[in-house]
Scaffold this motif. Structure first.
Motif, PDB file in Angstrom:
ATOM      1  N   LEU A   1       0.807  -1.213   0.000  1.00  9.08           N
ATOM      2  CA  LEU A   1       0.000   0.000   0.000  1.00  9.08           C
ATOM      3  C   LEU A   1       0.844   1.268   0.000  1.00  9.08           C
ATOM      4  N   GLY A   2       2.174   1.107  -0.021  1.00  4.85           N
ATOM      5  CA  GLY A   2       3.043   2.276  -0.052  1.00  4.85           C
ATOM      6  C   GLY A   2       3.562   2.529  -1.451  1.00  4.85           C
ATOM      7  N   GLY A   3       4.669   3.276  -1.521  1.00  4.14           N
ATOM      8  CA  GLY A   3       5.298   3.530  -2.807  1.00  4.14           C
ATOM      9  C   GLY A   3       6.245   2.402  -3.160  1.00  4.14           C
ATOM     10  N   PHE A   4       7.002   2.571  -4.242  1.00  2.00           N
ATOM     11  CA  PHE A   4       7.903   1.521  -4.710  1.00  2.00           C
ATOM     12  C   PHE A   4       8.964   1.217  -3.657  1.00  2.00           C
ATOM     13  N   ILE A   5       9.508   2.239  -3.022  1.00  5.95           N
ATOM     14  CA  ILE A   5      10.559   2.050  -2.012  1.00  5.95           C
ATOM     15  C   ILE A   5      10.066   2.433  -0.619  1.00  5.95           C
ATOM     16  N   VAL A   6       9.237   3.454  -0.552  1.00  4.35           N
ATOM     17  CA  VAL A   6       8.798   3.984   0.737  1.00  4.35           C
ATOM     18  C   VAL A   6       7.560   3.216   1.224  1.00  4.35           C
ATOM     19  N   PRO A   7       7.581   2.721   2.471  1.00  2.85           N
ATOM     20  CA  PRO A   7       6.403   2.005   2.969  1.00  2.85           C
ATOM     21  C   PRO A   7       5.216   2.941   3.205  1.00  2.85           C
ATOM     22  N   ALA A   8       4.050   2.360   3.273  1.00  4.50           N
ATOM     23  CA  ALA A   8       2.851   3.126   3.634  1.00  4.50           C
ATOM     24  C   ALA A   8       3.020   3.682   5.045  1.00  4.50           C
ATOM     25  N   THR A   9       2.204   4.646   5.384  1.00  5.12           N
ATOM     26  CA  THR A   9       2.327   5.256   6.702  1.00  5.12           C
ATOM     27  C   THR A   9       1.021   5.136   7.490  1.00  5.12           C
ATOM     28  N   PHE A  10       1.199   5.204   8.794  1.00  2.00           N
ATOM     29  CA  PHE A  10       0.093   5.285   9.734  1.00  2.00           C
ATOM     30  C   PHE A  10       0.079   6.654  10.385  1.00  2.00           C
ATOM     31  N   GLU A  11      -1.103   7.140  10.711  1.00  2.00           N
ATOM     32  CA  GLU A  11      -1.203   8.168  11.730  1.00  2.00           C
ATOM     33  C   GLU A  11      -1.489   7.426  13.027  1.00  2.00           C
ATOM     34  N   VAL A  12      -0.659   7.630  14.030  1.00  2.00           N
ATOM     35  CA  VAL A  12      -0.809   6.966  15.318  1.00  2.00           C
ATOM     36  C   VAL A  12      -1.381   7.975  16.300  1.00  2.00           C
ATOM     37  N   VAL A  13      -2.473   7.620  16.961  1.00  2.00           N
ATOM     38  CA  VAL A  13      -3.118   8.503  17.926  1.00  2.00           C
ATOM     39  C   VAL A  13      -3.101   7.807  19.290  1.00  2.00           C
ATOM     40  N   VAL A  14      -2.504   8.478  20.282  1.00  2.00           N
ATOM     41  CA  VAL A  14      -2.413   7.935  21.635  1.00  2.00           C
ATOM     42  C   VAL A  14      -3.206   8.821  22.583  1.00  2.00           C
ATOM     43  N   CYS A  15      -4.001   8.204  23.419  1.00  2.00           N
ATOM     44  CA  CYS A  15      -4.711   8.926  24.475  1.00  2.00           C
ATOM     45  C   CYS A  15      -3.790   9.044  25.681  1.00  2.00           C
ATOM     46  N   ALA A  16      -3.475  10.273  26.074  1.00  2.00           N
ATOM     47  CA  ALA A  16      -2.560  10.493  27.196  1.00  2.00           C
ATOM     48  C   ALA A  16      -3.198  10.142  28.536  1.00  2.00           C
ATOM     49  N   ASP A  17      -4.502   9.989  28.590  1.00  2.00           N
ATOM     50  CA  ASP A  17      -5.162   9.648  29.851  1.00  2.00           C
ATOM     51  C   ASP A  17      -5.248   8.145  30.082  1.00  2.00           C
ATOM     52  N   CYS A  18      -5.659   7.371  29.076  1.00  2.20           N
ATOM     53  CA  CYS A  18      -5.834   5.928  29.299  1.00  2.20           C
ATOM     54  C   CYS A  18      -4.844   5.075  28.514  1.00  2.20           C
ATOM     55  N   GLY A  19      -4.147   5.661  27.552  1.00  3.26           N
ATOM     56  CA  GLY A  19      -3.136   4.911  26.814  1.00  3.26           C
ATOM     57  C   GLY A  19      -3.639   4.206  25.572  1.00  3.26           C
ATOM     58  N   LEU A  20      -4.926   4.275  25.306  1.00  2.00           N
ATOM     59  CA  LEU A  20      -5.426   3.643  24.085  1.00  2.00           C
ATOM     60  C   LEU A  20      -4.648   4.189  22.898  1.00  2.00           C
ATOM     61  N   THR A  21      -4.159   3.291  22.057  1.00  2.00           N
ATOM     62  CA  THR A  21      -3.374   3.666  20.880  1.00  2.00           C
ATOM     63  C   THR A  21      -4.066   3.148  19.638  1.00  2.00           C
ATOM     64  N   ARG A  22      -4.285   4.056  18.694  1.00  2.00           N
ATOM     65  CA  ARG A  22      -4.973   3.677  17.455  1.00  2.00           C
ATOM     66  C   ARG A  22      -4.091   3.977  16.258  1.00  2.00           C
ATOM     67  N   PHE A  23      -4.167   3.125  15.252  1.00  2.00           N
ATOM     68  CA  PHE A  23      -3.398   3.287  14.024  1.00  2.00           C
ATOM     69  C   PHE A  23      -4.368   3.514  12.875  1.00  2.00           C
ATOM     70  N   PHE A  24      -4.164   4.591  12.119  1.00  2.00           N
ATOM     71  CA  PHE A  24      -5.007   4.888  10.959  1.00  2.00           C
ATOM     72  C   PHE A  24      -4.134   4.863   9.714  1.00  2.00           C
ATOM     73  N   ALA A  25      -4.475   4.006   8.771  1.00  2.00           N
ATOM     74  CA  ALA A  25      -3.743   3.973   7.507  1.00  2.00           C
ATOM     75  C   ALA A  25      -3.940   5.307   6.779  1.00  2.00           C
ATOM     76  N   SER A  26      -2.871   5.792   6.141  1.00  2.00           N
ATOM     77  CA  SER A  26      -2.945   7.065   5.416  1.00  2.00           C
ATOM     78  C   SER A  26      -3.972   6.978   4.289  1.00  2.00           C
ATOM     79  N   SER A  27      -4.428   8.132   3.840  1.00  2.00           N
ATOM     80  CA  SER A  27      -5.404   8.139   2.746  1.00  2.00           C
ATOM     81  C   SER A  27      -4.800   7.550   1.477  1.00  2.00           C
TER      82      SER A  27
END
Ligand SMILES: [Zn+2]
Length: 75
Positions: A34-60
């Motif tokens: 899902l990335g480019g020829f050499i560059v891997p796809a990216t995630f936006e990583v969202v962390v909740c500073a209160d409870c620690g829940l971490t979510r990964f969103f694949a880039s558009s």
């Protein structure tokens, strides 16, 4: 950006985000083909500073390739 607030676990808005590669030469490729020829796809990583829940969103860009990428099967 995805609508990430509030945190779905604790309901707070104390969230932080960054962008990171979805793989490297030393670990699994988490968004294969899902990335480019050499560059891997990216995630936006969202962390909740209160409870620690971490979510990964694949880039558009990565999401735009899902329907035609051979590694991915619609569920
Ligand atoms: Zn939370």
């Amino acid at each position: 950006m995805n609508p990430v607030k509030p945190c779905p676990e604790c309901g707070q808005n104390n969230l932080f985000a960054t962008t990171t590669n979805a793989g490297s030469g030393y670990g699994p490729m988490l968004l294969p083909k899902l990335g480019g020829f050499i560059v891997p796809a990216t995630f936006e990583v969202v962390v909740c500073a209160d409870c620690g829940l971490t979510r990964f969103f694949a880039s558009s860009e990565a999401r735009s390739k899902l329907a035609t990428a051979k590694k991915w099967v619609r569920k």
